[in-house]
Write an enzyme that holds these catalytic residues in place. Structure first.
Site, PDB file in Angstrom:
ATOM      1  N   GLY A 197       0.804  -1.222   0.000  1.00 49.89           N
ATOM      2  CA  GLY A 197       0.000   0.000   0.000  1.00 49.89           C
ATOM      3  C   GLY A 197       0.840   1.278   0.000  1.00 49.89           C
ATOM      4  N   GLU A 249     -10.772  -4.340   4.663  1.00 48.43           N
ATOM      5  CA  GLU A 249      -9.904  -4.621   5.802  1.00 48.43           C
ATOM      6  C   GLU A 249     -10.030  -3.580   6.931  1.00 48.43           C
ATOM      7  N   TYR A 254      -9.958  -0.298   6.639  1.00 51.29           N
ATOM      8  CA  TYR A 254      -9.243   0.961   6.429  1.00 51.29           C
ATOM      9  C   TYR A 254     -10.236   2.090   6.113  1.00 51.29           C
ATOM     10  N   ARG A 274     -10.844  -2.949  -4.092  1.00 54.63           N
ATOM     11  CA  ARG A 274     -10.837  -4.046  -3.107  1.00 54.63           C
ATOM     12  C   ARG A 274     -11.995  -3.802  -2.161  1.00 54.63           C
ATOM     13  N   HIS A 281      -9.056  -5.625  10.230  1.00 52.19           N
ATOM     14  CA  HIS A 281      -7.898  -6.057  11.019  1.00 52.19           C
ATOM     15  C   HIS A 281      -8.256  -6.265  12.493  1.00 52.19           C
ATOM     16  N   GLN A 288       5.195 -16.000  10.110  1.00 56.35           N
ATOM     17  CA  GLN A 288       6.342 -15.743  10.983  1.00 56.35           C
ATOM     18  C   GLN A 288       7.372 -14.776  10.394  1.00 56.35           C
ATOM     19  N   CYS A 311      10.333 -14.674   4.080  1.00 55.90           N
ATOM     20  CA  CYS A 311       9.438 -15.819   4.122  1.00 55.90           C
ATOM     21  C   CYS A 311      10.140 -16.958   4.847  1.00 55.90           C
TER      22      CYS A 311
HETATM   23  P1  FAD Z   1      15.336 -30.748  13.741  1.00 56.77           P
HETATM   24  O1  FAD Z   1      14.053 -30.453  13.100  1.00 56.77           O
HETATM   25  O2  FAD Z   1      15.308 -31.146  15.155  1.00 56.77           O
HETATM   26  O3  FAD Z   1      16.079 -31.859  12.861  1.00 56.77           O
HETATM   27  C1  FAD Z   1      17.256 -32.480  13.264  1.00 56.77           C
HETATM   28  C2  FAD Z   1      17.380 -33.812  12.559  1.00 56.77           C
HETATM   29  O4  FAD Z   1      18.672 -34.362  12.815  1.00 56.77           O
HETATM   30  C3  FAD Z   1      16.383 -34.858  13.027  1.00 56.77           C
HETATM   31  O5  FAD Z   1      15.628 -35.326  11.937  1.00 56.77           O
HETATM   32  C4  FAD Z   1      17.237 -35.948  13.653  1.00 56.77           C
HETATM   33  O6  FAD Z   1      16.721 -37.242  13.412  1.00 56.77           O
HETATM   34  C5  FAD Z   1      18.564 -35.768  12.919  1.00 56.77           C
HETATM   35  N1  FAD Z   1      19.747 -36.254  13.662  1.00 56.77           N
HETATM   36  C6  FAD Z   1      20.141 -35.920  14.907  1.00 56.77           C
HETATM   37  N2  FAD Z   1      21.321 -36.520  15.196  1.00 56.77           N
HETATM   38  C7  FAD Z   1      21.673 -37.234  14.104  1.00 56.77           C
HETATM   39  C8  FAD Z   1      22.794 -38.053  13.768  1.00 56.77           C
HETATM   40  N3  FAD Z   1      23.819 -38.218  14.602  1.00 56.77           N
HETATM   41  N4  FAD Z   1      22.824 -38.646  12.570  1.00 56.77           N
HETATM   42  C9  FAD Z   1      21.819 -38.473  11.674  1.00 56.77           C
HETATM   43  N5  FAD Z   1      20.749 -37.705  11.944  1.00 56.77           N
HETATM   44  C10 FAD Z   1      20.674 -37.082  13.129  1.00 56.77           C
HETATM   45  N6  FAD Z   1       8.828 -23.851  14.225  1.00 56.77           N
HETATM   46  C11 FAD Z   1       8.300 -22.818  13.615  1.00 56.77           C
HETATM   47  O7  FAD Z   1       9.034 -21.979  13.091  1.00 56.77           O
HETATM   48  N7  FAD Z   1       6.960 -22.655  13.520  1.00 56.77           N
HETATM   49  C12 FAD Z   1       6.114 -23.548  14.047  1.00 56.77           C
HETATM   50  O8  FAD Z   1       4.900 -23.357  13.961  1.00 56.77           O
HETATM   51  C13 FAD Z   1       6.643 -24.666  14.701  1.00 56.77           C
HETATM   52  N8  FAD Z   1       5.833 -25.576  15.252  1.00 56.77           N
HETATM   53  C14 FAD Z   1       6.379 -26.648  15.880  1.00 56.77           C
HETATM   54  C15 FAD Z   1       5.526 -27.570  16.450  1.00 56.77           C
HETATM   55  C16 FAD Z   1       6.035 -28.675  17.092  1.00 56.77           C
HETATM   56  C17 FAD Z   1       5.091 -29.654  17.708  1.00 56.77           C
HETATM   57  C18 FAD Z   1       7.430 -28.863  17.159  1.00 56.77           C
HETATM   58  C19 FAD Z   1       8.001 -30.066  17.843  1.00 56.77           C
HETATM   59  C20 FAD Z   1       8.287 -27.934  16.617  1.00 56.77           C
HETATM   60  C21 FAD Z   1       7.769 -26.816  15.985  1.00 56.77           C
HETATM   61  N9  FAD Z   1       8.579 -25.836  15.437  1.00 56.77           N
HETATM   62  C22 FAD Z   1       8.036 -24.778  14.778  1.00 56.77           C
HETATM   63  C23 FAD Z   1      10.025 -25.863  15.617  1.00 56.77           C
HETATM   64  C24 FAD Z   1      10.746 -26.329  14.361  1.00 56.77           C
HETATM   65  O9  FAD Z   1      10.232 -27.564  13.966  1.00 56.77           O
HETATM   66  C25 FAD Z   1      12.234 -26.406  14.660  1.00 56.77           C
HETATM   67  O10 FAD Z   1      12.700 -25.130  14.949  1.00 56.77           O
HETATM   68  C26 FAD Z   1      12.995 -26.961  13.469  1.00 56.77           C
HETATM   69  O11 FAD Z   1      12.553 -28.245  13.153  1.00 56.77           O
HETATM   70  C27 FAD Z   1      14.484 -27.020  13.790  1.00 56.77           C
HETATM   71  O12 FAD Z   1      15.120 -27.516  12.658  1.00 56.77           O
HETATM   72  P2  FAD Z   1      16.509 -28.273  12.732  1.00 56.77           P
HETATM   73  O13 FAD Z   1      16.757 -28.732  11.347  1.00 56.77           O
HETATM   74  O14 FAD Z   1      17.514 -27.410  13.370  1.00 56.77           O
HETATM   75  O15 FAD Z   1      16.309 -29.489  13.702  1.00 56.77           O
HETATM   76  P1  NAP Z   2       9.862 -22.338  24.294  1.00 60.71           P
HETATM   77  O1  NAP Z   2       8.951 -21.529  23.472  1.00 60.71           O
HETATM   78  O2  NAP Z   2      11.178 -21.786  24.662  1.00 60.71           O
HETATM   79  O3  NAP Z   2       9.054 -22.733  25.589  1.00 60.71           O
HETATM   80  C1  NAP Z   2       9.587 -23.518  26.596  1.00 60.71           C
HETATM   81  C2  NAP Z   2       8.653 -23.543  27.790  1.00 60.71           C
HETATM   82  O4  NAP Z   2       9.217 -24.329  28.773  1.00 60.71           O
HETATM   83  C3  NAP Z   2       8.418 -22.175  28.387  1.00 60.71           C
HETATM   84  O5  NAP Z   2       7.026 -22.062  28.649  1.00 60.71           O
HETATM   85  C4  NAP Z   2       9.216 -22.185  29.662  1.00 60.71           C
HETATM   86  O6  NAP Z   2       8.445 -21.437  30.565  1.00 60.71           O
HETATM   87  C5  NAP Z   2       9.310 -23.667  30.017  1.00 60.71           C
HETATM   88  N1  NAP Z   2      10.580 -24.069  30.631  1.00 60.71           N
HETATM   89  C6  NAP Z   2      11.831 -23.736  30.227  1.00 60.71           C
HETATM   90  N2  NAP Z   2      12.754 -24.333  31.042  1.00 60.71           N
HETATM   91  C7  NAP Z   2      12.065 -25.043  31.951  1.00 60.71           C
HETATM   92  C8  NAP Z   2      12.438 -25.849  33.061  1.00 60.71           C
HETATM   93  N3  NAP Z   2      13.718 -26.068  33.371  1.00 60.71           N
HETATM   94  N4  NAP Z   2      11.466 -26.413  33.800  1.00 60.71           N
HETATM   95  C9  NAP Z   2      10.172 -26.220  33.490  1.00 60.71           C
HETATM   96  N5  NAP Z   2       9.748 -25.451  32.461  1.00 60.71           N
HETATM   97  C10 NAP Z   2      10.689 -24.867  31.696  1.00 60.71           C
HETATM   98  O7  NAP Z   2      10.157 -23.699  23.574  1.00 60.71           O
HETATM   99  P2  NAP Z   2       9.232 -24.797  22.919  1.00 60.71           P
HETATM  100  O8  NAP Z   2       7.814 -24.682  23.330  1.00 60.71           O
HETATM  101  O9  NAP Z   2       9.944 -26.064  23.204  1.00 60.71           O
HETATM  102  O10 NAP Z   2       9.323 -24.495  21.390  1.00 60.71           O
HETATM  103  C11 NAP Z   2      10.567 -24.622  20.712  1.00 60.71           C
HETATM  104  C12 NAP Z   2      10.614 -23.666  19.582  1.00 60.71           C
HETATM  105  O11 NAP Z   2       9.725 -24.087  18.572  1.00 60.71           O
HETATM  106  C13 NAP Z   2      10.181 -22.317  20.051  1.00 60.71           C
HETATM  107  O12 NAP Z   2      11.282 -21.447  20.142  1.00 60.71           O
HETATM  108  C14 NAP Z   2       9.198 -21.864  19.029  1.00 60.71           C
HETATM  109  O13 NAP Z   2       9.669 -20.710  18.349  1.00 60.71           O
HETATM  110  C15 NAP Z   2       9.069 -22.983  18.038  1.00 60.71           C
HETATM  111  N6  NAP Z   2       7.636 -23.223  17.872  1.00 60.71           N
HETATM  112  C16 NAP Z   2       6.898 -22.262  17.319  1.00 60.71           C
HETATM  113  C17 NAP Z   2       5.555 -22.445  17.180  1.00 60.71           C
HETATM  114  C18 NAP Z   2       4.719 -21.385  16.541  1.00 60.71           C
HETATM  115  O14 NAP Z   2       3.516 -21.514  16.495  1.00 60.71           O
HETATM  116  N7  NAP Z   2       5.297 -20.345  16.019  1.00 60.71           N
HETATM  117  C19 NAP Z   2       4.958 -23.596  17.633  1.00 60.71           C
HETATM  118  C20 NAP Z   2       5.742 -24.564  18.219  1.00 60.71           C
HETATM  119  C21 NAP Z   2       7.082 -24.351  18.352  1.00 60.71           C
HETATM  120  P3  NAP Z   2       8.882 -21.083  32.082  1.00 60.71           P
HETATM  121  O15 NAP Z   2      10.367 -21.039  32.056  1.00 60.71           O
HETATM  122  O16 NAP Z   2       8.226 -19.797  32.378  1.00 60.71           O
HETATM  123  O17 NAP Z   2       8.304 -22.179  32.887  1.00 60.71           O
HETATM  124 FE1  SF4 Z   3       4.994 -18.177   6.350  1.00 59.24          FE
HETATM  125 FE2  SF4 Z   3       6.336 -17.497   4.151  1.00 59.24          FE
HETATM  126 FE3  SF4 Z   3       3.776 -17.953   3.965  1.00 59.24          FE
HETATM  127 FE4  SF4 Z   3       4.641 -15.765   5.240  1.00 59.24          FE
HETATM  128  S1  SF4 Z   3       4.856 -16.244   3.083  1.00 59.24           S
HETATM  129  S2  SF4 Z   3       3.050 -17.144   5.886  1.00 59.24           S
HETATM  130  S3  SF4 Z   3       6.495 -16.558   6.180  1.00 59.24           S
HETATM  131  S4  SF4 Z   3       5.336 -19.449   4.555  1.00 59.24           S
END
Ligand code: FAD
Ligand code: NAP
Ligand code: SF4
Length: 686
Positions: A63, A169, A171, A219, A257, A345, A359
């Site tokens: 915009g 939206e 506006y 729009r 919004h 995000q 993105c």
């Molecule tokens: P990982 O995804 O943890 O991948 C690591 C990989 O390494 C695994 O597949 C593992 O098997 C492999 N590995 C480890 N050790 C070895 C080895 N020695 N040899 C071979 N392979 C190995 N993030 C967002 O941004 N938005 C979200 O909405 C979001 N929602 C989430 C919801 C849930 C339920 C969870 C669990 C996570 C979510 N996340 C989200 C977080 C996001 O998935 C992680 O930040 C992301 O997957 C991290 O990517 P990574 O590649 O660093 O690690």
């Molecule tokens: P997180 O967002 O860092 O949350 C961890 C939670 O655990 C917090 O609520 C924290 O709260 C608690 N915690 C931390 N240390 C602890 C301890 N020692 N004992 C008890 N509680 C403890 O991490 P996450 O939920 O594992 O997610 C991981 C990442 O995935 C996040 O950084 C997030 O960005 C991403 N993710 C994103 C989405 C999304 O929708 N965008 C969805 C899922 C995951 P207190 O310390 O206050 O108790």
């Molecule tokens: Fe997520 Fe990229 Fe779609 Fe935005 S454009 S909602 S950052 S996937």
């Protein structure tokens, strides 16, 4: 319409009389942050040119305000002088050089402005901005109309193929249309005719200013989603008047919004609002209609057009995620499209923080001039350990640049933690990212080895030039007293057990940790496998979306009908303050509202004293007051994560060149946005 085309309706040209669009894909308006400063125009030009090269039928810019009062923010994008128009030539020329067409969006924020000069039909503050607008006198309204028409003429001078007049939206223009925000009693308020006068005059006067052979998209909000919004008959009457006033196309706007109904986040069903465009289509307007919102795949867009929902489809974020969306669809390579997962995000959440947009799945978006994947000068043998988002992104870019890449994962599927995310109701789009990377590593020639946990010795022996550690994270063990003892231990699960292991979870559950994962596990347990994202009527009932024919704004008087959670769920955190405060700016409220509707108890500020046979013993505050036993069957640990990088030290000691990305690098505040960005940026350098 070509019979051989994989998407015959989507890829068919659209004849507008004085000009033709090459297909039915409109790249919807998105503010990138590059619009606000002229020094960023070369980057903006490169960003749009890449999308024009990718085949989009018509691009709409972010915009631009027609004057200072209409600014979204102080010093935000504005087009009000010939000198500014000249600067836009860079953008329009770049798009035209790629065979594309581009329209400038004229956006007057009205009471949604974040500055003290904001103006509106009436002096009513919006719930989402801190400034109370000044009520415009009649001559002030006239000044705004003149500014719109001047801006349209300047857009033509700047080489644009058209303008989009932002009338939805919530506006400025929308604020005049809705009785809830327009309390005037002059000829711009009161009766319906008076409330619609501003919108109609803006289109008429813009048409007069630009001539006949220039695109004007209006729009229009077809469902306001606020109780004081418009009725269906008002909307239809306006659409007819806008057509008569000289608009070329009507684009659909959904929701203000400030609406408390989600409209674009990932849990909104695909094409959830296309029915309102279809409803308008049935009114027999002559000009083409564009439908929008949560349309992110060519087959969905094709079906909508084939079924007569609209004449054109607007996709905004999907074109951030993949500039070549249209080209890939046309070449029958839809499985190579990098699908927008509607996470917001790296796009909208950035906009709301005044950060440049990008993105999550495509870090090059709006960074085309600085992040490029040019062929590598020296081709290397590179191992990437871990096929989560970080490792997948890194391996694919490395291979695309010509390196020989081995990608290992100990799991039997790629995707890492995305394999848990995709199981959460409302996060089904995460399947698409895994599908995309699966295809991308095939196309780029990455050698994938699944079910292979590699160790440092194997990597050393293989003699790689570089090793990338993308091994992710391990769940943090919060070591709560009693957690591992006797009967109590049987009640303790981790989020991995629940989301990946399919562990049976009882009727009463406490979740330790209310971060992103705690929220997702709560949603998973509260929905018990039923995702309203895949069930549009149920989703509409859940969020109280009705037909504007029966309910003003599509929401007034509509009762929400939310199936009760099959479990009593406690979502807990130690720190005081709102649980979920760290969730996305534009999506966090949806997660919180969804869990509130399912009666999940979200409790901050407590201490975990012990896990006992009967449940979880807690106390409150620093003084550990009000000890209480929360009687639960299971306690699920969602207490954050710690990096897994055991491979690094031995490899470094052996002199191997090692790099860390994603969770293996830093676990705190890790998300897929950082993981993918780090993976791509490292791969662009090596
Ligand atoms: P990982 O995804 O943890 O991948 C690591 C990989 O390494 C695994 O597949 C593992 O098997 C492999 N590995 C480890 N050790 C070895 C080895 N020695 N040899 C071979 N392979 C190995 N993030 C967002 O941004 N938005 C979200 O909405 C979001 N929602 C989430 C919801 C849930 C339920 C969870 C669990 C996570 C979510 N996340 C989200 C977080 C996001 O998935 C992680 O930040 C992301 O997957 C991290 O990517 P990574 O590649 O660093 O690690
Ligand atoms: P997180 O967002 O860092 O949350 C961890 C939670 O655990 C917090 O609520 C924290 O709260 C608690 N915690 C931390 N240390 C602890 C301890 N020692 N004992 C008890 N509680 C403890 O991490 P996450 O939920 O594992 O997610 C991981 C990442 O995935 C996040 O950084 C997030 O960005 C991403 N993710 C994103 C989405 C999304 O929708 N965008 C969805 C899922 C995951 P207190 O310390 O206050 O108790
Ligand atoms: Fe997520 Fe990229 Fe779609 Fe935005 S454009 S909602 S950052 S996937």
């Amino acid at each position: 319409m070509s019979a051989a085309s994989p998407y015959p309706h989507l890829l068919a040209p659209l004849d507008l009389g004085f000009t033709q669009l090459r297909n039915r894909v409109l790249m919807g308006s998105m503010h990138t942050g590059l619009e606000d400063r002229r020094k960023h125009f070369p980057r903006l030009a490169a960003y749009f040119a890449e999308r024009a090269r990718g085949g989009v039928g018509l691009i709409v810019t972010g915009g631009f305000s027609p004057n200072i009062e209409g600014w979204l923010l102080p010093l935000a994008s504005k087009l009000s002088t010939s000198a500014s128009a000249r600067a836009h030539r860079l953008i329009t020329d770049a798009v035209h050089a790629e065979g594309g067409k581009i329209a400038l969006q004229i956006l007057h924020a009205g009471r949604y402005s974040y500055h003290p000069l904001s103006v509106a039909p009436s002096r009513i503050k919006s719930p989402i901005t801190p400034f109370t607008p000044r009520e415009l006198p009649a001559h002030g309204v006239e000044r705004q109309i003149r500014a719109f028409a001047r801006c349209a003429a300047l857009a033509r001078e700047a080489g644009y193929d058209g303008v989009e007049i932002m009338g939805s939206e919530g506006y400025f223009i929308n604020q005049f249309l809705a009785p809830g925000t327009n309390l005037r009693n002059d000829h711009y308020g009161g009766s319906l005719e008076n409330r619609q006068r501003l919108a109609i005059e803006i289109v008429e006067r813009s048409r007069a200013a630009v001539g006949k052979d220039f695109i004007i998209i209006y729009r229009q909000s077809l469902i306001d989603l606020v109780p004081g919004g418009q009725t269906w008959s008002e909307i239809v009457q306006l659409a007819r008047a806008i057509e008569t006033a000289g608009a070329t196309l009507i684009n659909t706007g959904i929701g203000w919004h400030e609406a408390r109904v989600p409209t674009i986040v990932t849990s909104v069903p695909r094409a959830a609002f296309a029915w309102v465009t279809k409803k308008l289509k049935a009114e027999g307007l002559k000009i083409p209609l564009i439908t929008t919102n949560r349309i992110n795949a060519p087959d969905v867009a094709e079906q909508l057009l084939a079924d007569g929902y609209a004449d054109m489809v607007s996709m905004a974020r999907p074109l951030l995620a993949d500039a070549d969306f249209v080209k890939k669809a046309a070449e029958n390579r839809a499985d190579e499209i990098n699908t927008c997962i509607a996470c917001n995000q790296a796009c909208l959440d950035h906009t709301f923080r005044n950060k440049l947009v990008s993105c999550l799945v495509n870090p090059r978006a709006a960074h085309e001039t600085e992040l490029n994947y040019a062929p590598a000068d020296v081709k290397k043998r590179i191992a990437v350990v871990g096929a989560g988002p970080a490792g997948l992104a890194c391996a694919a870019v490395l291979a695309e640049r010509g390196h020989a890449v081995d990608l290992f994962d100990s799991a039997d599927e790629i995707g890492g933690q995305f394999n848990m995310a995709k199981r959460v109701p409302g996060k089904e789009e995460f399947y698409e990212t895994i599908r995309y990377f699966k295809r991308r590593i095939e196309v780029t020639g990455v050698k994938l080895q699944l079910g292979k946990r590699v160790d440092a010795e194997q990597l050393k022996a293989a003699g790689y030039d570089e090793v990338v550690i993308a091994t992710g994270v391990l769940p943090r063990n919060p070591k709560i007293p009693g957690q591992a003892d006797g009967e109590a231990a049987g009640r303790v699960l981790s989020y991995v057990d629940v989301l990946r292991g399919g562990a049976a979870v009882g009727k009463r559950v406490a979740l330790i940790g209310a971060g992103g994962i705690g929220f997702d596990v709560a949603e998973f347990l509260a929905s018990d496998g039923h995702s309203t994202t895949l069930d549009l009527p149920a989703w509409q009932r859940e969020w109280g979306v009705g037909d504007p024919e029966d309910a003003r704004g599509g929401v007034a008087g509509v009762i929400r009908d939310v199936p009760p959670s099959p479990r009593e769920i406690w979502l807990l955190q130690r720190k005081p303050g709102k649980p979920g405060a760290g969730l996305g700016k534009t999506s966090g409220w949806v997660h919180r509202a969804s869990l509130q509707m399912k009666q999940v108890k979200m409790i901050p500020g407590l201490n975990y004293e012990a896990i006992e046979a009967g449940g979880l013993r807690v106390s409150y505050g620093e003084k550990r007051e009000r000890p209480q036993l929360i009687e639960v069957d299971h306690i699920v640990l969602c207490a954050g994560q710690e990096s897994l990088r055991e491979l690094e030290e031995p490899l470094k000691l052996a002199g191997v060149s090692v790099h860390r990305i994603g969770g293996a690098d830093v676990a705190a505040e890790l998300d897929a946005k950082r993981a993918i960005d780090q993976g791509c940026r490292l791969a662009a350098r090596l």
